[in-house]
Design a protein around this motif. Structure first.
Motif, PDB file in Angstrom:
ATOM      1  N   GLY A 141       0.763  -1.153  -0.020  1.00 38.27           N
ATOM      2  CA  GLY A 141       0.329  -0.027   0.117  1.00 38.27           C
ATOM      3  C   GLY A 141       0.938   1.248   0.003  1.00 38.27           C
ATOM      4  N   LEU A 142       2.039   1.330   0.817  1.00 33.99           N
ATOM      5  CA  LEU A 142       2.875   2.352   0.849  1.00 33.99           C
ATOM      6  C   LEU A 142       3.598   2.470  -0.380  1.00 33.99           C
ATOM      7  CD1 LEU A 142       3.769   4.598   2.789  1.00 33.99           C
ATOM      8  CD2 LEU A 142       5.416   3.305   3.629  1.00 33.99           C
ATOM      9  N   MET A 143       4.365   1.374  -0.949  1.00 31.74           N
ATOM     10  CA  MET A 143       5.002   1.751  -2.294  1.00 31.74           C
ATOM     11  C   MET A 143       4.136   2.125  -3.304  1.00 31.74           C
ATOM     12  SD  MET A 143       8.031   1.578  -2.905  1.00 31.74           S
ATOM     13  CE  MET A 143       9.134   1.137  -4.282  1.00 31.74           C
ATOM     14  N   MET A 144       3.013   1.188  -3.612  1.00 34.21           N
ATOM     15  CA  MET A 144       2.282   1.435  -4.672  1.00 34.21           C
ATOM     16  C   MET A 144       0.827   2.244  -4.651  1.00 34.21           C
ATOM     17  SD  MET A 144       4.163  -0.477  -6.402  1.00 34.21           S
ATOM     18  CE  MET A 144       3.247  -0.083  -7.860  1.00 34.21           C
ATOM     19  N   GLY A 145       0.475   2.771  -3.437  1.00 37.91           N
ATOM     20  CA  GLY A 145      -0.476   3.630  -3.387  1.00 37.91           C
ATOM     21  C   GLY A 145       0.143   5.169  -2.999  1.00 37.91           C
ATOM     22  N   VAL A 146       1.260   5.253  -2.449  1.00 34.92           N
ATOM     23  CA  VAL A 146       1.763   6.513  -2.101  1.00 34.92           C
ATOM     24  C   VAL A 146       3.134   7.076  -2.758  1.00 34.92           C
ATOM     25  CG1 VAL A 146       2.606   7.840  -0.088  1.00 34.92           C
ATOM     26  CG2 VAL A 146       0.571   6.322   0.250  1.00 34.92           C
ATOM     27  N   MET A 147       3.961   5.874  -2.578  1.00 34.14           N
ATOM     28  CA  MET A 147       5.338   6.716  -3.223  1.00 34.14           C
ATOM     29  C   MET A 147       5.386   6.546  -4.703  1.00 34.14           C
ATOM     30  SD  MET A 147       7.910   5.463  -0.184  1.00 34.14           S
ATOM     31  CE  MET A 147       7.658   3.716   0.261  1.00 34.14           C
ATOM     32  N   GLN A 148       4.871   5.492  -5.300  1.00 38.79           N
ATOM     33  CA  GLN A 148       5.049   5.331  -6.714  1.00 38.79           C
ATOM     34  C   GLN A 148       4.352   6.396  -7.598  1.00 38.79           C
ATOM     35  OE1 GLN A 148       6.147   3.071 -10.428  1.00 38.79           O
ATOM     36  NE2 GLN A 148       7.208   3.567  -8.670  1.00 38.79           N
ATOM     37  N   PRO A 149       2.965   6.756  -7.060  1.00 35.63           N
ATOM     38  CA  PRO A 149       2.336   7.912  -7.868  1.00 35.63           C
ATOM     39  C   PRO A 149       2.927   8.935  -7.606  1.00 35.63           C
ATOM     40  CG  PRO A 149       1.074   6.418  -6.351  1.00 35.63           C
ATOM     41  CD  PRO A 149       2.147   5.994  -6.163  1.00 35.63           C
ATOM     42  N   VAL A 150       3.685   9.554  -6.724  1.00 41.45           N
ATOM     43  CA  VAL A 150       4.256  10.664  -6.326  1.00 41.45           C
ATOM     44  C   VAL A 150       5.580  10.610  -7.149  1.00 41.45           C
ATOM     45  CG1 VAL A 150       5.741  12.173  -4.748  1.00 41.45           C
ATOM     46  CG2 VAL A 150       3.476  11.226  -4.100  1.00 41.45           C
ATOM     47  N   TYR A 151       6.478   9.481  -7.363  1.00 36.51           N
ATOM     48  CA  TYR A 151       7.566   9.264  -8.060  1.00 36.51           C
ATOM     49  C   TYR A 151       6.871   9.675  -9.682  1.00 36.51           C
ATOM     50  CZ  TYR A 151      11.582   7.014  -9.970  1.00 36.51           C
ATOM     51  OH  TYR A 151      13.058   6.917 -10.493  1.00 36.51           O
ATOM     52  N   LEU A 152       5.946   9.039  -9.988  1.00 31.44           N
ATOM     53  CA  LEU A 152       5.683   9.328 -11.286  1.00 31.44           C
ATOM     54  C   LEU A 152       4.997  10.707 -11.660  1.00 31.44           C
ATOM     55  CD1 LEU A 152       4.475   5.987 -12.040  1.00 31.44           C
ATOM     56  CD2 LEU A 152       6.586   7.095 -13.062  1.00 31.44           C
ATOM     57  N   GLY A 153       4.662  11.527 -10.589  1.00 34.43           N
ATOM     58  CA  GLY A 153       3.836  12.790 -10.564  1.00 34.43           C
ATOM     59  C   GLY A 153       2.407  12.397 -10.674  1.00 34.43           C
ATOM     60  N   GLY A 154       2.161  11.164 -10.622  1.00 33.86           N
ATOM     61  CA  GLY A 154       0.699  11.159 -10.752  1.00 33.86           C
ATOM     62  C   GLY A 154      -0.525  11.335  -9.887  1.00 33.86           C
ATOM     63  N   THR A 155      -1.615  10.700  -9.912  1.00 31.76           N
ATOM     64  CA  THR A 155      -2.626  11.138  -9.096  1.00 31.76           C
ATOM     65  C   THR A 155      -3.030   9.565  -8.526  1.00 31.76           C
ATOM     66  OG1 THR A 155      -3.729  12.779 -10.183  1.00 31.76           O
ATOM     67  CG2 THR A 155      -5.091  11.738  -8.696  1.00 31.76           C
TER      68      THR A 155
END
Lengths: 587, 88
Positions: free
Chosen positions: A219-233
């Motif tokens: 949840g932390l990696m794919m719901g929080v960090m990866q989206p920010v890494y990609l500048g996504g929502t």
């Protein structure tokens, strides 16, 4: 991806995104009934995180720990990025359950000795007992609001966070006895975020939907960090809201035209099982490009059932992406190919018992395994004989070892466990440190990993890890008739292919004659549900001195499991006329 | 809104729990707390969903945690049948 210098910490990632597109929505939280949407733009998230960091730096030193005790919502996101910006180590925790008088949170607080605990004022009002629980822990509370008045820019001097600074501690299982916090540094995060991006082909500024809890590594990696890494929502929903109405997850993916959503296997099963055509009206899942299935064993029947059920709603089966990973490697170790769906391999069940990978002898001998794909780029996987520490021959099963920049630093202040798990060396080739995963598997001819079991004593139920030692202790404390240190908790595979908890426990010799089996079983069930929030599928009481132990007195859980499956344990039965506790005095 | 009484809701819940938790035949104590019946928090959310489907209304996901016995849960729902939101 973008013209700027490659960020080296997650703090720099957020600063860059906020500078690039401050008014783009970073996070959306959808409240339980779907009516209350709250948003955080990249600019707001950066500003609020800086404010939190400013108050943190007044109360905690760099490298101090802050435990994050949040209900689902955007406050956690602000607190998490606030910790990072302040150089304070974030420790996301599951909220203690009301029914559990002791649980993992107390043990984790003991283990990581935080200076600060962060939560919301609303939670402390609704659940005053949370403050009381930690009354003796000696930390300060810092209350976080995600959105009140417009945040002002915090003009404070924040420390310069370095790539080798520890970002977070990930406590992966609810151990009440010996919790182990995986030490994840910024360089681990950045390494795995890039590995994930490449392996899954996640696109710049794409939309994610997530209900997996923020205290869970996936949840932390794919719901929080990866989206920010990609500048996504990232569109977040509460875990309980998913459990209550799983099809809402799919509806939200549709509404937000999300490309990415992940979940453990059980969630895909739940969606297919709770399918109602009327609740899927107008839903078009053709936007969904990657459905990561990880955090527990991937079941072929689930993949097929989910695909069959939702194909009429535009779901492309190629979207399903089985993966393998663990918090000790930040998250992802291996995975499939975007858009290619899953691949399987049929092997012999009988040969597998001997650790051999061969063709099945017939349909009864056939075991269909789902491939967890190839190693992420920049990572290495070795299949190793755990005794000789040599690589096994092809077509042999061994322990899965992992090496690469995504392998975390170790376990928090636990030198012994860190050395044993993170500093393994392959016989004959010293110098390279390997992570021992405790999982068993083999690598197929095309380089794809298949997970076949585990050597570590770990029970995974609905994507959550449980240590058998904790459950055994709860069982033995539930009734004086039960023998201390003579019980085994292990997992079994249910008819529907899911992992379930089984408990085998010896009875005290002195209690044998006046034992009410039904009462004791009921007490064990209640204690395990209250403390660990899982209902045992099997509770078997056995006579003294019948539980298998090694000569040195260690419980042989896998042998107990084997004996139970073979029906070789003599289980005590309730007297025919006994009435279970909970069924008494009913109306 | 369907007309159901507290005892009907309680009987329905007892029947649901007997089936899903594979409880022995016979009466279930309506005052037993759910954990003693073997209902964990995920299963308690599933119970709430099943009641929603049966009565066609909306409940909070933690309704069975807040009202942790069959009797309390049935009381809560029966008292509010007229005010609970109908599911659209």
């Amino acid at each position: 991806m973008q013209a700027q210098a490659q960020p080296a910490t997650l703090v720099e990632v957020l600063e860059q995104r906020a500078a690039e597109h401050p008014s783009v929505t970073a996070f959306v939280f959808i409240a339980e009934r779907g009516e209350e949407h709250r948003h955080l733009t990249y600019g707001e998230l950066r500003d609020r995180a800086r404010l939190v960091a400013a108050s943190l730096t007044r109360r905690a030193a760099r490298g101090d720990r802050a435990v994050l005790l949040f209900p689902p919502g955007l406050e956690f996101i602000v607190a998490f990025f606030g910790c990072l910006a302040a150089g304070v180590i974030a420790v996301p925790l599951m909220l203690p359950r009301r029914t559990a008088d002791r649980d993992s949170s107390a043990a984790i607080v003991m283990d990581c000795s935080p200076a600060i605990a962060m939560t919301t004022s609303d939670l402390l009002e609704r659940r005053p007992e949370i403050r009381e629980r930690f009354a003796g822990a000696g930390f300060d509370w810092l209350l976080i609001a995600a959105a009140d008045d417009k945040p002002h820019r915090a003009d404070v001097e924040l420390p310069r966070v370095r790539p080798d600074d520890v970002a977070l501690l990930q406590y992966t299982s609810g151990s009440t006895s010996a919790p182990k916090g995986v030490v994840v540094a910024h360089d681990n995060l950045l390494a795995n975020l890039e590995m994930v991006r490449i392996a899954m082909g996640n696109r710049w500024r794409s939309t994610f939907v997530d209900w997996v809890p923020h205290y869970h590594d996936m949840g932390l990696m794919m719901g929080v960090m990866q989206p920010v890494y990609l500048g996504g929502t990232s569109v977040l929903m509460a875990p309980a809201a998913f459990m209550q109405r799983p099809l809402n997850w799919l509806r939200i993916i549709h509404q937000y035209r999300a490309e990415f959503a992940c979940a453990p296997n059980f969630a895909y099963e739940l969606c297919a099982g709770r399918f109602r055509a009327e609740q899927m009206q107008g839903v078009d899942l053709s936007c969904w490009k990657l459905a990561l299935n990880g955090a527990e064993p991937v079941n072929i029947d689930t993949l097929e059932r989910f695909s069959r059920t939702f194909a009429p709603y535009g779901f492309d089966p190629g979207t399903l992406y089985p993966g393998y990973g663990l918090a000790e490697a930040t998250l992802q170790v291996s995975g499939g190919v975007r858009g290619a769906g899953w691949t399987t391999r049929d092997i012999s069940r009988v040969a597998l018992l001997q650790g051999d990978v061969t063709e099945p002898a017939g349909s009864a001998d056939r075991l269909t395994l789902v491939s967890c794909g190839r190693s992420v780029i920049g990572g290495e996987i070795a299949i190793v004989d755990p005794d000789s520490q040599c690589r096994v021959a092809p077509r042999r099963v061994g322990e899965i070892w992992v090496s690469g920049a995504h392998v975390a630093r170790g376990y928090w202040r636990n030198h012994e466990a860190t050395t044993a798990t993170f500093h393994a060396q392959l016989a004959g080739s010293p110098g390279q440190a390997w992570l021992r995963t405790g999982d068993l598997g083999f690598i197929g001819e095309d380089g794809a990993l298949f997970v076949t079991g585990r050597i570590k004593d770990l029970i995974i139920i609905r994507g959550m890890n449980h240590y058998p030692q904790d459950i055994e202790r709860t069982v033995q404390a539930s009734d004086p008739a039960l023998r201390q240190d003579y019980g085994a908790a292990f997992s079994i595979i249910d008819d529907d292919g899911s992992e379930k908890l089984a408990v085998v426990q010896e009875v005290e010799r002195t209690s044998l004659t006046r034992l009410n089996v039904a009462d004791v079983v009921a007490r064990i069930r209640e204690a395990v549900v209250r403390q660990h929030d899982i209902a045992p599928a099997v509770i078997a009481l056995i006579r003294p001195a019948t539980l298998p132990k090694t000569t040195s007195g260690k419980i042989q859980r896998s042998l107990t499991r084997k004996l139970w499956l073979e029906g070789a344990l003599e289980v005590m039965r309730p007297a025919a006329d006994a009435v279970p506790l909970a069924a008494r005095s009913g109306n | 809104m369907p007309h159901v009484t507290q005892p009907e809701i309680a009987a329905w819940c007892a029947d649901y729990l007997r089936r899903t938790l594979k409880l022995p035949d016979g009466p279930i104590d309506v005052n037993a707390e759910f954990p003693s019946l073997g209902l964990d928090s995920a299963e308690s959310v599933f119970l709430v969903s099943a009641i929603e489907d049966w009565l066609g209304l909306e409940l909070a996901s933690d309704t069975a945690l807040e009202h942790p016995t069959i009797a309390q849960l049935a009381n809560f729902i029966a008292d509010r049948l007229d005010t609970l939101t109908l599911r659209t």
